[in-house]
Write a protein that holds these residues in place. Structure first.
Motif, PDB file in Angstrom:
ATOM      1  N   THR A  14      -6.297  -2.921  -4.753  1.00  6.24           N
ATOM      2  CA  THR A  14      -5.920  -1.623  -5.330  1.00  6.24           C
ATOM      3  C   THR A  14      -5.163  -0.761  -4.333  1.00  6.24           C
ATOM      4  N   THR A  15      -5.076  -1.246  -3.081  1.00  9.32           N
ATOM      5  CA  THR A  15      -4.392  -0.500  -2.033  1.00  9.32           C
ATOM      6  C   THR A  15      -2.896  -0.774  -2.112  1.00  9.32           C
ATOM      7  N   PRO A  16      -2.042   0.069  -1.467  1.00  9.19           N
ATOM      8  CA  PRO A  16      -0.612  -0.242  -1.405  1.00  9.19           C
ATOM      9  C   PRO A  16      -0.410  -1.668  -0.894  1.00  9.19           C
ATOM     10  N   LYS A  17       0.598  -2.352  -1.375  1.00  6.79           N
ATOM     11  CA  LYS A  17       0.758  -3.795  -1.157  1.00  6.79           C
ATOM     12  C   LYS A  17       0.741  -4.196   0.319  1.00  6.79           C
ATOM     13  N   ASN A  18       1.089  -3.284   1.211  1.00  3.16           N
ATOM     14  CA  ASN A  18       1.241  -3.687   2.615  1.00  3.16           C
ATOM     15  C   ASN A  18      -0.077  -3.721   3.386  1.00  3.16           C
ATOM     16  N   TYR A  19      -1.176  -3.173   2.822  1.00  4.34           N
ATOM     17  CA  TYR A  19      -2.443  -3.299   3.546  1.00  4.34           C
ATOM     18  C   TYR A  19      -3.599  -3.587   2.595  1.00  4.34           C
ATOM     19  N   ALA A  20      -4.647  -4.191   3.135  1.00  2.00           N
ATOM     20  CA  ALA A  20      -5.828  -4.517   2.335  1.00  2.00           C
ATOM     21  C   ALA A  20      -7.060  -4.519   3.231  1.00  2.00           C
ATOM     22  N   TYR A  21      -8.209  -4.202   2.620  1.00  2.00           N
ATOM     23  CA  TYR A  21      -9.469  -4.266   3.347  1.00  2.00           C
ATOM     24  C   TYR A  21      -9.946  -5.718   3.364  1.00  2.00           C
ATOM     25  N   LEU A  22     -10.619  -6.081   4.453  1.00  2.00           N
ATOM     26  CA  LEU A  22     -11.262  -7.393   4.539  1.00  2.00           C
ATOM     27  C   LEU A  22     -12.707  -7.143   4.939  1.00  2.00           C
ATOM     28  N   LYS A  23     -13.637  -7.346   3.992  1.00  2.00           N
ATOM     29  CA  LYS A  23     -15.059  -7.081   4.268  1.00  2.00           C
ATOM     30  C   LYS A  23     -15.651  -8.320   4.938  1.00  2.00           C
ATOM     31  N   ILE A  24     -15.948  -8.216   6.231  1.00  2.00           N
ATOM     32  CA  ILE A  24     -16.380  -9.400   6.993  1.00  2.00           C
ATOM     33  C   ILE A  24     -17.894  -9.597   6.930  1.00  2.00           C
ATOM     34  N   ALA A  25     -18.606  -8.556   6.490  1.00  2.00           N
ATOM     35  CA  ALA A  25     -20.055  -8.683   6.366  1.00  2.00           C
ATOM     36  C   ALA A  25     -20.561  -7.568   5.458  1.00  2.00           C
ATOM     37  N   GLU A  26     -21.756  -7.759   4.934  1.00  2.00           N
ATOM     38  CA  GLU A  26     -22.357  -6.700   4.116  1.00  2.00           C
ATOM     39  C   GLU A  26     -23.784  -6.452   4.616  1.00  2.00           C
ATOM     40  N   GLY A  27     -24.333  -5.284   4.305  1.00  2.00           N
ATOM     41  CA  GLY A  27     -25.697  -4.970   4.695  1.00  2.00           C
ATOM     42  C   GLY A  27     -25.809  -4.583   6.152  1.00  2.00           C
ATOM     43  N   CYS A  28     -27.015  -4.195   6.580  1.00  2.00           N
ATOM     44  CA  CYS A  28     -27.194  -3.737   7.953  1.00  2.00           C
ATOM     45  C   CYS A  28     -28.644  -3.907   8.416  1.00  2.00           C
TER      46      CYS A  28
END
Ligand code: SF4
Length: 439
Positions: free
Chosen positions: A138-152
């Motif tokens: 959903t971000t502008p085409k040139n960047y994106a989030y990469l979720k490398i882990a979840e929880g804490c």
């Protein structure tokens, strides 16, 4: 009298809260699209579709309020027959489902943060495991989030995130590299690495802090030119990441490391596992290891027991540390957190006053630092065109939270999504103005 809408099923996903929620909404939409569903993200009010999915935030009072108001807004639209179904997922739903089911029963169904297959079923779609790592960004085409882990796994006393997101779970390096390759193939040039605690990466899966090894692999991905690090934690910081940041041009000289406070009394009560001395030394090590890097942090003021003296220590330290980027929040007394056992003794107006004081100090620091950028040339990525300007960012700026670079679109033409060399011609506290120059 409720009118039955005749619209073809059209799903509208609404995301509240942080970048991790954005990521989860993107995964949900990727799955829905693969099941042939007509799905959009935050559709315009005049074309919202008839099935609403609200991905909520349950972190602190303000965020919870916004989530509840959004639910009520759509339950009202359902009452009026404007929409047919309202589903709620995300952190608020995970944390308060029984209360929500009682207080807002008109929601068709509530889902937790780990119930994607059930939510998909309710939307008439099947969970497709083979889509792992694929999503509708959903971000502008040139960047994106990469979720490398979840929880804490951290015990921070004020934080409700482990209650909503569970224990720390790292994603395997191979899966993340495959995901990055898929994003690069779609034109993504900047990867923003996110987690609840980025620096804990690998401790569960590889029995060691393995963020550096992950980065070593991600810098090999063709097409990715910038890799940005968000949500680091001070204690046990993997220093090999800094060596790599220095060595690898693709890794932005930028780090987001929420520090929350610096007075030893408060750090102890917050169960942050660090001290004034250790944190200050870590920041000095950062600056020595990667000169010129931008450090973003987040602070909490008005925590139970915070004295005027604690606050003075924090103010002096913020002036001394001169963070490039800083956000400050008033403490929110959250049920079922360890700090909830303490008396919330700092009056709300004092909390707000202290947050404002910190941000005033930061505005001056940011102004001074930005003045030093005038005349300098930076490689910028152009995110969008807006209000007569092309809007870009340097490697020292993350989307939505940091400075932006504004280029007059009446004088210059730039291509969004491209990197461009920009000479800074003027600056305010939080924005830079510039013009394109030859590389
Ligand atoms: S590290 Fe962050 S997410 Fe984890 S408990 Fe502490 S504040 Fe919460």
């Amino acid at each position: 009298m409720r009118t039955k809408s005749l619209k073809k099923n059209k799903i509208n996903v609404i995301t509240l809260g942080c970048s991790k929620n954005v990521y989860d909404s993107e995964v949900l939409m990727g799955q829905l699209k693969a099941s042939g569903k007509d799905v959009q993200h935050e559709a315009p009010k005049n074309d919202e579709g008839n099935i609403i999915v609200i991905n909520t935030c349950g972190f602190i009072n303000n965020a919870k309020e916004e989530s509840v108001n959004t639910i009520l807004e759509y339950v009202d639209k359902k009452e009026q027959g404007i929409v047919d179904k309202v589903f709620v997922t995300g952190c608020l739903s995970e944390r308060y489902r029984p209360d929500l089911e009682k207080e807002i029963p008109d929601v068709d169904r509530y889902f937790g943060t780990t119930e994607l297959p059930l939510l998909l079923k309710a939307l008439g779609a099947d969970y497709k495991h083979e889509l792992l790592g694929e999503r509708l960004t959903t971000t502008p085409k040139n960047y994106a989030y990469l979720k490398i882990a979840e929880g804490c796994d951290r015990p921070c006393s004020f934080c409700a995130i482990p209650l909503m997101r569970g224990k720390h779970v790292s994603q395997p390096i191979e899966k993340l590299v495959k995901e990055a390759e898929g994003l690069a193939a779609k034109g993504v040039k900047e990867l923003i690495l996110i987690a609840q605690d980025l620096t804990y990466y690998g401790l569960d899966l590889y029995k060691k802090r393995n963020l550096a090894e992950l980065l070593e692999n991600l810098v090999q991905v063709e097409g990715i030119e910038w890799i940005r690090l968000h949500y680091a934690f001070p204690s046990g910081f993997p220093m090999d990441v800094l060596d790599l940041m220095k060595r690898e041009p693709k890794i932005c000289n930028y780090i987001d490391i929420p520090l929350q406070h610096i007075s030893d009394n408060i750090l102890k009560s917050m169960r942050r596992g660090t001290t004034y001395e250790k944190t200050t030394k870590l920041l000095k090590d950062f600056r020595e290891a990667v000169p010129g890097m931008a450090i973003r942090t987040t602070l909490i003021v008005g925590y139970p027991g915070e004295t005027e003296e604690d606050f003075q220590i924090l103010k002096n330290w913020v002036e001394e540390m001169r963070f490039e980027r800083l956000g400050c929040f008033a403490y929110s007394h959250e049920e079922n957190t360890h700090a909830y056992l303490l008396e919330d003794d700092v009056p709300e107006e004092v909390k707000q006053q202290r947050a404002a004081e910190i941000m005033d100090i930061q505005a001056q620091i940011s102004w001074d630092l930005n003045q030093e950028k005038i005349g300098q040339i930076y490689r910028c990525i152009i995110d969008r065109k807006e209000g007569g300007y092309f809007i870009g960012r340097t490697e020292f700026d993350s989307p939505d939270v940091d400075n932006e670079v504004l280029i007059d679109a009446t004088q210059h033409y730039l291509k969004t999504g491209d990197f461009t060399m920009i000479k800074i011609t003027d600056a305010t506290e939080f924005d830079l103005y510039g013009e394109p120059v030859q590389a």
